[in-house]
Enzyme design. Structure first.
Site: not given
Lengths: 267, 267
Positions: A12, A74, A185
């Protein structure tokens, strides 16, 4: 036989460059094409349908460039769009969640695993599901840490305030006696040092970027898709909108080298 | 004669609800229609062209509902898209920057004005230009505070860490002896208490949401667009994607009342 078509990596935004770094370190002969959707970052707060639609658009851009495999760098996209991507595209698709979950299970002794990520990743329960699919007896403690990405993007990688916030986020996980912590993450590998200093005890940190790179290596071998051993792997970076300061933070912290950024306007 | 068509208010997300709150307090008879582009939030890191395109899309949605005026409750959009919006739409368009700049000039005694905002707003120099257009001798000290929005969205409105970050951001402005501080981001009125406690001295805080509402009131009078004094103003909230926790934070902190959120998918 060798295959010099690029591996297409997308995210993203810019956080997925931690996966690029891990891929370059592990697979220096591979050509990499990175596409970051900076025009629509972040995906976290968006609905699964929107994220799927965006992921398919990005994957289409990369497969038009003859990508031999797609790496979803992602967590948000990996948690909601992997089945749709696998169905739609004829090349192998690798996400960050399953490799991270498998590495965590291999590392943990007491079967108490902590997972940190953005609000969207944690809410999706994706790591929990992946972990429990492999071992139904594993105890998973997850925590959303929405401030870590902005702190990283501000470049406050070793700052006092960042350490305070990390300490606060991790406290309940430490009380729950985890022995393994999954960085769920792609931004978080940039905080590995700060997180390790807060953990103090013998807690294994599972970096999903590194484990994703290992899964890509395995897949390339299985599918006979490796580039030639003498190929000097290239890295091309494209973004859907001009980058902000975080690109410099990431480039410096990761010691990543690439030339001019290509800007690709989404139609 | 009265005009009960709604005032259309839009923002890249939910932060613009501080402007809605100020409008409701000042103009309780007006019907308000709020549109937050949560599918594409935040606009800050996006290019001016992208922001203009998105702003026109949102304004079109509101004018199709017969909005009698458009309120741009977003500093990023106000700083790059006001001329395009004014040219394209036949109704009055009010942003947040000019009203805030004018209020700051009215408040300042020593002509040393501080401005805080997101990275994009500060980089645009929009407040600086608006302030210096009215008074070329004004000294403007601006500072981007990219962590404040995530801290607000986490609900850490009165937290120690938030105060530390505010203190760090404001230190150079205090050293530069400002007597007026412009909150150049529609999220920031939610931190007015924390900011005031850090400022301590006699520094005026200029809340651009309140000043925007005053500018709307003036415009309605000038253009004879007021709703009837007995009209019980309604508030309708629509978002382009489902809201996250911040909607609750904002609703609680602002004590705003509205019914179900309408989700409008962008084509």
């Amino acid at each position: 036989m060798s295959d010099e078509r690029p591996i297409g990596v997308f995210d993203s935004g810019i956080g997925g460059l931690t996966v690029v770094k891990a891929l370059r370190d592990l697979l220096p002969n591979e050509n990499l094409s990175y596409l970051g959707d900076t025009a629509r970052v972040p995906y976290g707060p968006k609905s699964p349908e929107t994220v799927q639609r965006y992921a398919i658009e990005l994957a289409e851009m990369l497969t038009k460039e003859k990508a031999k495999a797609l790496v979803v760098a992602c967590n948000t996209v990996s948690s909601v769009a992997l089945p749709a991507l696998t169905e739609k595209f004829p090349v192998p698709v690798i996400g960050v969640i399953e490799p991270g979950a498998r590495a965590a299970l291999a590392a943990s002794r007491n079967r108490r695993i902590g997972v940190i990520g953005t609000r969207a990743t944690i809410r999706s329960g994706a790591y929990e599901k992946a972990l429990q699919a492999e071992d139904p007896n594993v105890h998973v403690i997850s925590r959303a840490c929405p401030l870590l990405v902005p702190l990283i993007e501000e470049g406050l990688l070793g700052d006092d305030v960042t350490e305070q916030i990390i300490r606060r986020y991790l406290e309940p996980l430490l009380e729950d006696e985890i022995d393994t912590l999954v960085l769920g993450c792609t931004h978080y590998p940039l905080l590995t040092g700060a997180i390790a200093s807060v953990l103090r005890r013998q807690i294994m940190i599972v970096d999903s970027a590194q484990n994703c790179a290992r899964a890509v290596e395995q897949m390339l071998d299985q599918e006979s898709l490796r580039a030639a051993p003498l190929n000097n792997g290239s890295l091309h970076v494209a973004l859907t909108d001009s980058a902000d300061n975080f690109l410099n933070v990431a480039r410096d912290a990761l010691q990543l080298q690439f030339g001019d950024i290509e800007i690709r306007v989404l139609s």
